[in-house]
Design a protein around this motif. Structure first.
Motif, PDB file in Angstrom:
ATOM      1  N   GLY A   2       0.564  -1.311   0.080  1.00 50.15           N
ATOM      2  CA  GLY A   2      -0.051   0.383   0.074  1.00 50.15           C
ATOM      3  C   GLY A   2       0.927   0.972   0.012  1.00 50.15           C
ATOM      4  O   GLY A   2       2.007   1.532  -0.348  1.00 50.15           O
ATOM      5  N   PRO A   3       0.138   2.074   0.857  1.00 52.31           N
ATOM      6  CA  PRO A   3       0.876   3.420   0.411  1.00 52.31           C
ATOM      7  C   PRO A   3       2.640   3.673   1.203  1.00 52.31           C
ATOM      8  O   PRO A   3       3.485   4.019   0.925  1.00 52.31           O
ATOM      9  CB  PRO A   3       0.006   4.571   0.996  1.00 52.31           C
ATOM     10  N   HIS A   4       2.191   2.884   2.430  1.00 54.17           N
ATOM     11  CA  HIS A   4       3.528   3.195   2.641  1.00 54.17           C
ATOM     12  C   HIS A   4       4.587   2.530   2.318  1.00 54.17           C
ATOM     13  O   HIS A   4       5.561   2.788   2.929  1.00 54.17           O
ATOM     14  CB  HIS A   4       3.210   1.416   3.798  1.00 54.17           C
ATOM     15  N   GLY A   5       4.200   0.864   1.794  1.00 50.31           N
ATOM     16  CA  GLY A   5       5.367   0.653   0.889  1.00 50.31           C
ATOM     17  C   GLY A   5       5.782   1.501  -0.229  1.00 50.31           C
ATOM     18  O   GLY A   5       7.514   1.225   0.119  1.00 50.31           O
ATOM     19  N   LEU A   6       5.348   2.256  -0.407  1.00 48.61           N
ATOM     20  CA  LEU A   6       5.957   3.819  -1.513  1.00 48.61           C
ATOM     21  C   LEU A   6       7.465   4.234  -1.192  1.00 48.61           C
ATOM     22  O   LEU A   6       7.773   4.759  -1.047  1.00 48.61           O
ATOM     23  CB  LEU A   6       4.719   4.178  -2.140  1.00 48.61           C
ATOM     24  N   ARG A   7       6.452   4.914   0.130  1.00 50.70           N
ATOM     25  CA  ARG A   7       7.126   5.358   1.160  1.00 50.70           C
ATOM     26  C   ARG A   7       8.664   4.482   2.185  1.00 50.70           C
ATOM     27  O   ARG A   7       9.931   5.195   1.713  1.00 50.70           O
ATOM     28  CB  ARG A   7       6.265   6.095   2.485  1.00 50.70           C
ATOM     29  N   HIS A   8       8.526   3.180   1.827  1.00 47.74           N
ATOM     30  CA  HIS A   8       9.283   2.554   2.412  1.00 47.74           C
ATOM     31  C   HIS A   8      10.775   1.925   0.951  1.00 47.74           C
ATOM     32  O   HIS A   8      11.207   2.607   1.459  1.00 47.74           O
ATOM     33  CB  HIS A   8       9.300   0.931   2.428  1.00 47.74           C
ATOM     34  N   SER A   9       9.748   2.325   0.402  1.00 48.29           N
ATOM     35  CA  SER A   9      10.450   1.803  -1.506  1.00 48.29           C
ATOM     36  C   SER A   9      11.533   3.569  -1.265  1.00 48.29           C
ATOM     37  O   SER A   9      12.678   3.648  -2.408  1.00 48.29           O
ATOM     38  CB  SER A   9       9.409   1.962  -2.625  1.00 48.29           C
ATOM     39  N   ALA A  10      10.509   4.577  -1.301  1.00 46.93           N
ATOM     40  CA  ALA A  10      11.142   5.893  -1.920  1.00 46.93           C
ATOM     41  C   ALA A  10      12.264   5.894  -0.779  1.00 46.93           C
ATOM     42  O   ALA A  10      13.808   7.024  -1.333  1.00 46.93           O
ATOM     43  CB  ALA A  10      10.356   7.320  -1.535  1.00 46.93           C
ATOM     44  N   ALA A  11      12.096   6.106   0.542  1.00 50.36           N
ATOM     45  CA  ALA A  11      13.573   6.424   1.283  1.00 50.36           C
ATOM     46  C   ALA A  11      14.712   5.304   1.021  1.00 50.36           C
ATOM     47  O   ALA A  11      15.399   5.492   1.297  1.00 50.36           O
ATOM     48  CB  ALA A  11      12.662   5.554   3.138  1.00 50.36           C
ATOM     49  N   THR A  12      14.494   4.238   0.676  1.00 49.47           N
ATOM     50  CA  THR A  12      15.417   3.195   0.504  1.00 49.47           C
ATOM     51  C   THR A  12      16.148   3.675  -0.733  1.00 49.47           C
ATOM     52  O   THR A  12      17.131   3.532  -0.825  1.00 49.47           O
ATOM     53  CB  THR A  12      14.827   1.662   0.191  1.00 49.47           C
ATOM     54  N   HIS A  13      15.453   3.754  -1.524  1.00 52.77           N
ATOM     55  CA  HIS A  13      15.751   4.693  -3.599  1.00 52.77           C
ATOM     56  C   HIS A  13      16.731   5.723  -2.940  1.00 52.77           C
ATOM     57  O   HIS A  13      17.913   6.274  -3.257  1.00 52.77           O
ATOM     58  CB  HIS A  13      15.273   4.523  -4.130  1.00 52.77           C
ATOM     59  N   LEU A  14      16.483   6.225  -2.354  1.00 56.36           N
ATOM     60  CA  LEU A  14      17.311   8.075  -1.152  1.00 56.36           C
ATOM     61  C   LEU A  14      18.411   7.670  -1.402  1.00 56.36           C
ATOM     62  O   LEU A  14      19.216   7.949  -1.522  1.00 56.36           O
ATOM     63  CB  LEU A  14      16.372   8.429  -1.146  1.00 56.36           C
ATOM     64  N   LEU A  15      18.514   6.296   0.227  1.00 55.62           N
ATOM     65  CA  LEU A  15      20.012   6.102   0.822  1.00 55.62           C
ATOM     66  C   LEU A  15      20.809   5.198  -0.317  1.00 55.62           C
ATOM     67  O   LEU A  15      21.856   5.004  -0.511  1.00 55.62           O
ATOM     68  CB  LEU A  15      19.967   5.138   2.208  1.00 55.62           C
ATOM     69  N   GLU A  16      19.939   4.034  -1.298  1.00 51.21           N
ATOM     70  CA  GLU A  16      20.844   4.503  -2.282  1.00 51.21           C
ATOM     71  C   GLU A  16      21.588   4.565  -3.193  1.00 51.21           C
ATOM     72  O   GLU A  16      22.530   4.845  -3.886  1.00 51.21           O
ATOM     73  CB  GLU A  16      19.929   3.266  -3.134  1.00 51.21           C
ATOM     74  N   GLY A  17      21.052   5.971  -3.295  1.00 54.98           N
ATOM     75  CA  GLY A  17      21.311   7.009  -4.746  1.00 54.98           C
ATOM     76  C   GLY A  17      22.875   8.339  -3.491  1.00 54.98           C
ATOM     77  O   GLY A  17      22.884   8.718  -4.295  1.00 54.98           O
ATOM     78  N   GLY A  18      22.502   8.008  -2.932  1.00 59.67           N
ATOM     79  CA  GLY A  18      23.412   8.265  -2.005  1.00 59.67           C
ATOM     80  C   GLY A  18      23.298   9.425  -0.525  1.00 59.67           C
ATOM     81  O   GLY A  18      23.994  10.022   0.043  1.00 59.67           O
ATOM     82  N   ALA A  19      21.981   9.526  -0.240  1.00 58.82           N
ATOM     83  CA  ALA A  19      21.425  10.662   0.714  1.00 58.82           C
ATOM     84  C   ALA A  19      21.958  10.498   1.727  1.00 58.82           C
ATOM     85  O   ALA A  19      21.884   8.998   2.083  1.00 58.82           O
ATOM     86  CB  ALA A  19      19.815  10.705   0.588  1.00 58.82           C
ATOM     87  N   ASP A  20      22.246  11.254   2.607  1.00 58.83           N
ATOM     88  CA  ASP A  20      23.141  11.130   3.931  1.00 58.83           C
ATOM     89  C   ASP A  20      21.257  10.678   4.991  1.00 58.83           C
ATOM     90  O   ASP A  20      19.835  11.277   4.661  1.00 58.83           O
ATOM     91  CB  ASP A  20      23.589  11.833   4.380  1.00 58.83           C
ATOM     92  N   LEU A  21      21.332   9.691   6.288  1.00 59.44           N
ATOM     93  CA  LEU A  21      20.767   9.352   6.539  1.00 59.44           C
ATOM     94  C   LEU A  21      19.808  10.950   7.566  1.00 59.44           C
ATOM     95  O   LEU A  21      18.627  10.584   7.531  1.00 59.44           O
ATOM     96  CB  LEU A  21      21.214   8.861   7.991  1.00 59.44           C
ATOM     97  N   ARG A  22      21.156  11.168   7.716  1.00 60.03           N
ATOM     98  CA  ARG A  22      19.936  12.970   9.043  1.00 60.03           C
ATOM     99  C   ARG A  22      18.751  13.181   7.579  1.00 60.03           C
ATOM    100  O   ARG A  22      18.021  13.962   8.001  1.00 60.03           O
ATOM    101  CB  ARG A  22      20.805  13.836   9.060  1.00 60.03           C
ATOM    102  N   SER A  23      19.291  13.559   6.447  1.00 60.03           N
ATOM    103  CA  SER A  23      18.381  14.084   5.387  1.00 60.03           C
ATOM    104  C   SER A  23      17.105  12.991   5.177  1.00 60.03           C
ATOM    105  O   SER A  23      15.954  13.806   4.852  1.00 60.03           O
ATOM    106  CB  SER A  23      19.516  14.754   4.156  1.00 60.03           C
ATOM    107  N   VAL A  24      17.427  12.438   4.876  1.00 60.52           N
ATOM    108  CA  VAL A  24      15.974  11.422   4.919  1.00 60.52           C
ATOM    109  C   VAL A  24      14.990  11.026   5.849  1.00 60.52           C
ATOM    110  O   VAL A  24      14.128  11.189   5.955  1.00 60.52           O
ATOM    111  CB  VAL A  24      16.844  10.019   4.111  1.00 60.52           C
ATOM    112  N   GLN A  25      15.661  11.298   7.399  1.00 56.39           N
ATOM    113  CA  GLN A  25      14.488  11.868   8.671  1.00 56.39           C
ATOM    114  C   GLN A  25      13.711  12.575   8.270  1.00 56.39           C
ATOM    115  O   GLN A  25      13.037  12.951   8.642  1.00 56.39           O
ATOM    116  CB  GLN A  25      16.004  11.849   9.710  1.00 56.39           C
ATOM    117  N   GLU A  26      14.699  13.773   7.866  1.00 53.75           N
ATOM    118  CA  GLU A  26      13.826  15.246   8.284  1.00 53.75           C
ATOM    119  C   GLU A  26      12.660  15.031   6.749  1.00 53.75           C
ATOM    120  O   GLU A  26      12.200  15.778   6.839  1.00 53.75           O
ATOM    121  CB  GLU A  26      15.293  16.281   7.848  1.00 53.75           C
TER     122      GLU A  26
END
Length: 336
Positions: A279-303
């Motif tokens: 559902g929608p939460h799966g897209l949220r998980h996917s977006a966060a994981t793809h950000l991290l895999e693309g090089g985003a830092d953890l603090r930015s993803v938290q924000e």
């Protein structure tokens, strides 16, 4: 059934505790003192802490369950709020575990009970805070199902193709899917968005998250195009006098609800070959994981996600590590 002192529990006590009864009935059968305390606690959660209605219901429901257990004959020697100690808390959780509650549910209810006892102690209802001494099992945090980046692209391309026919509902569905994946917002946050929350000049959306905390979340050009097309085309065809300023509308013109959004996401994911149902939460998980895999830092993803603590965001690093291990095992000549 008898209590530890050999007496049979009263009919009223059994009803208060009864696992088959509703929380509403249990609350209605609490003594006047306890009922007044629950009402004050509910006002505190709403007015002072600004929690969402869903969170307030969960917290109040746990407090009602705990007090119903306390005032029942199942707790030997207990009978008033002053008797609430860590032993009662442990017995209540043990009773929940015997009823088949999961580890994550027990962990959540333990945390909820600590919130209640801390508030009751600060209010002067308890001489000490028994929740401070309660140690509960940690919730088991399973790695979530995810879309691979290629699968996410396939989902959004299919959605865009459907929107090309200019059907207003299809335009809405494409816009909300693009925004969910672009921003990783919660479904409740998406449904609560108004038109003036979208800033196209800066390409950010203003989100009101948990605890009424506001944050600004950026989105990309695909989401911008989908939103503009929805607002300028589809939305005006669905809007009615009851629409107000809601960004996303249902088929009857009222603000779209979480159930509709979940149905849209499940249907869209089901059309992607090999994708795990989500559902929608799966897209949220996917977006966060793809950000991290693309090089985003953890603090930015938290924000971006609006997490209160970094520990919650760190779950996604475990997902990424598991993927890297799987790739290593599959491709490295010395992995086996």
């Amino acid at each position: 059934m008898t209590s530890s002192d050999g007496r049979a529990p009263s009919t009223r006590a059994t009803r208060v505790r009864g696992s088959g009864g509703s929380r509403a009935r249990t609350r209605a059968e609490l003594p006047a003192e306890a009922a007044a305390l629950v009402a004050a606690y509910e006002r505190h959660l709403h007015a002072e802490r600004g929690l969402s209605p869903h969170t307030v219901r969960a917290y109040v429901g746990d407090a009602v369950s705990l007090l119903g257990f306390l005032y029942s004959a199942a707790v030997a020697g207990a009978g008033e709020l002053a008797d609430l100690d860590v032993g009662v808390l442990r017995a209540w959780l043990a009773d929940q575990r015997s009823a088949g509650r999961s580890r994550s549910t027990l962990a959540r209810r333990a945390a909820s009970s600590r919130t209640f006892t801390a508030w009751a102690h600060a209010r002067g209802e308890l001489d000490f805070d028994p929740g401070a001494r309660l140690v509960a099992p940690r919730a088991h945090r399973a790695l979530p199902g995810l879309l691979r980046p290629q699968q996410a692209n396939s989902l959004l391309r299919a959605s865009e193709s459907g929107a090309a026919e200019q059907d207003p509902v299809a335009l809405r569905d494409h816009a909300l899917l693009e925004l969910l994946y672009a921003t990783g917002v919660r479904v409740s946050e998406l449904c609560g968005l108004d038109l003036d929350d979208v800033d196209f000049d800066r390409r950010v959306v203003r989100v009101l998250g948990k605890g009424s905390k506001e944050r600004m979340v950026p989105f990309g050009q695909p989401a911008e195009r989908a939103l503009r097309t929805w607002i300028e085309g589809g939305r005006r065809l669905l809007a009615t006098e009851s629409s107000g300023a809601a960004l996303f509308l249902g088929a009857k013109g009222r603000r779209v609800g979480p159930r509709t959004v979940r149905r849209v996401v499940h249907a869209a994911v089901a059309a992607v070959p090999g994708a795990t149902d989500m559902g929608p939460h799966g897209l949220r998980h996917s977006a966060a994981t793809h950000l991290l895999e693309g090089g985003a830092d953890l603090r930015s993803v938290q924000e971006l996600l609006g997490h209160a603590t970094l520990a919650t965001t760190q779950l996604y690093t475990h997902v990424t590590v598991e993927r890297l291990k799987a790739i290593h095992d599959r491709t490295h000549p010395r992995a086996q």
